[in-house]
Design a protein around this motif. Structure first.
Motif, PDB file in Angstrom:
ATOM      1  N   LEU A  79      -9.338 -82.631  32.167  1.00 63.62           N
ATOM      2  CA  LEU A  79     -10.115 -83.789  31.709  1.00 63.62           C
ATOM      3  C   LEU A  79      -9.487 -85.093  31.202  1.00 63.62           C
ATOM      4  N   GLY A  80      -8.039 -84.882  31.222  1.00 65.07           N
ATOM      5  CA  GLY A  80      -7.325 -85.914  30.916  1.00 65.07           C
ATOM      6  C   GLY A  80      -6.937 -86.093  29.512  1.00 65.07           C
ATOM      7  N   VAL A 105      -7.912 -86.785  39.867  1.00 68.20           N
ATOM      8  CA  VAL A 105      -9.146 -86.759  40.656  1.00 68.20           C
ATOM      9  C   VAL A 105     -10.371 -86.997  39.389  1.00 68.20           C
ATOM     10  N   VAL A 106     -10.324 -86.343  38.381  1.00 68.82           N
ATOM     11  CA  VAL A 106     -11.194 -86.357  37.402  1.00 68.82           C
ATOM     12  C   VAL A 106     -10.978 -87.866  36.745  1.00 68.82           C
ATOM     13  N   ALA A 107      -9.799 -88.278  36.600  1.00 70.29           N
ATOM     14  CA  ALA A 107      -9.580 -89.746  35.996  1.00 70.29           C
ATOM     15  C   ALA A 107     -10.228 -90.932  36.881  1.00 70.29           C
ATOM     16  N   GLN A 108      -9.936 -90.444  38.138  1.00 71.16           N
ATOM     17  CA  GLN A 108     -10.649 -91.569  39.083  1.00 71.16           C
ATOM     18  C   GLN A 108     -12.048 -91.562  39.081  1.00 71.16           C
ATOM     19  N   ARG A 112     -11.050 -93.191  33.873  1.00 68.20           N
ATOM     20  CA  ARG A 112     -10.095 -92.935  32.498  1.00 68.20           C
ATOM     21  C   ARG A 112      -8.668 -92.648  33.083  1.00 68.20           C
ATOM     22  N   GLN A 113      -7.841 -92.992  32.158  1.00 71.76           N
ATOM     23  CA  GLN A 113      -6.536 -92.640  32.555  1.00 71.76           C
ATOM     24  C   GLN A 113      -6.265 -91.295  32.198  1.00 71.76           C
ATOM     25  N   ALA A 114      -5.405 -90.627  33.218  1.00 71.51           N
ATOM     26  CA  ALA A 114      -4.996 -89.005  32.996  1.00 71.51           C
ATOM     27  C   ALA A 114      -4.153 -89.232  31.937  1.00 71.51           C
ATOM     28  N   GLY A 115      -4.097 -88.122  31.105  1.00 67.99           N
ATOM     29  CA  GLY A 115      -2.907 -87.818  29.791  1.00 67.99           C
ATOM     30  C   GLY A 115      -3.576 -88.238  28.665  1.00 67.99           C
TER      31      GLY A 115
END
Length: 175
Positions: A79-80, A105-108, A112-115
């Motif tokens: 979920l990032g 993929v979820v971030a895109q 949102r930004q991953a991490g």
């Protein structure tokens, strides 16, 4: 769905800040050996449940606790909310690549930004609700995890193997 399952009400998961380093061994992150140890198969024992081998109850509890913590961290990673690098030590390269891919993929999809760096946290948090552990061999366990995300329940399946004195996730499936 049964009437009992439809009436079950889960408490909302509390919001919390994710730690910078992931410590699944309870303070033994720098050690090369795991305090969990290897499952011990007593010579005279009756097989219980779905296990192919019988393990010492203390090892079963430790693996269950580890699986819950790992499952929560894996969901937060996808979920990032947690960097994938925190799970590098606890996964094989193929599982780590899959988690990184899913996080991107979820971030895109959610813009949102991953991490989880510098972003507003959503009000609904995923929460691993239960884990079922089945030992298929000494040093190999398969785990089914139930994850609640808002009103929805999802499932994760993982294969954990004891390698070099610590548990690694070698297979992770999201359902």
């Amino acid at each position: 769905m049964s009437a009992a399952a439809a009436e079950r009400v889960w408490a909302p998961a509390p919001l919390r800040v994710v730690q910078e380093t992931l410590d699944l061994e309870g303070g033994t992150l720098d050690r090369t050996s795991s305090r969990l140890g290897s499952p011990v198969v007593p010579e005279t024992s009756v097989l219980r449940g779905a296990d192919a081998v019988v393990v010492v109850p203390a090892v079963r509890r430790d693996v269950h606790r580890w699986a819950l913590a790992f499952g929560q961290a894996a969901v937060e990673t996808v979920l990032g909310d947690r960097p994938t690098s925190q799970l590098l030590r606890w996964t094989t390269p193929s599982v780590h690549r899959e988690l990184s891919y899913r996080a991107r993929v979820v971030a895109q999809a959610t813009l949102r930004q991953a991490g989880g760096h510098g972003q507003r946290r959503p009000s609904v948090r995923p929460q691993v609700r239960q884990a079922r552990v089945c030992f298929v061999d000494a040093g190999v366990a398969e785990v089914a995890l139930t994850v609640q995300y808002g009103p929805r329940l999802r499932a994760l399946a993982a294969r954990l193997e004891l390698r070099d004195g610590r548990w690694l996730c070698t297979v992770l499936e999201f359902a």
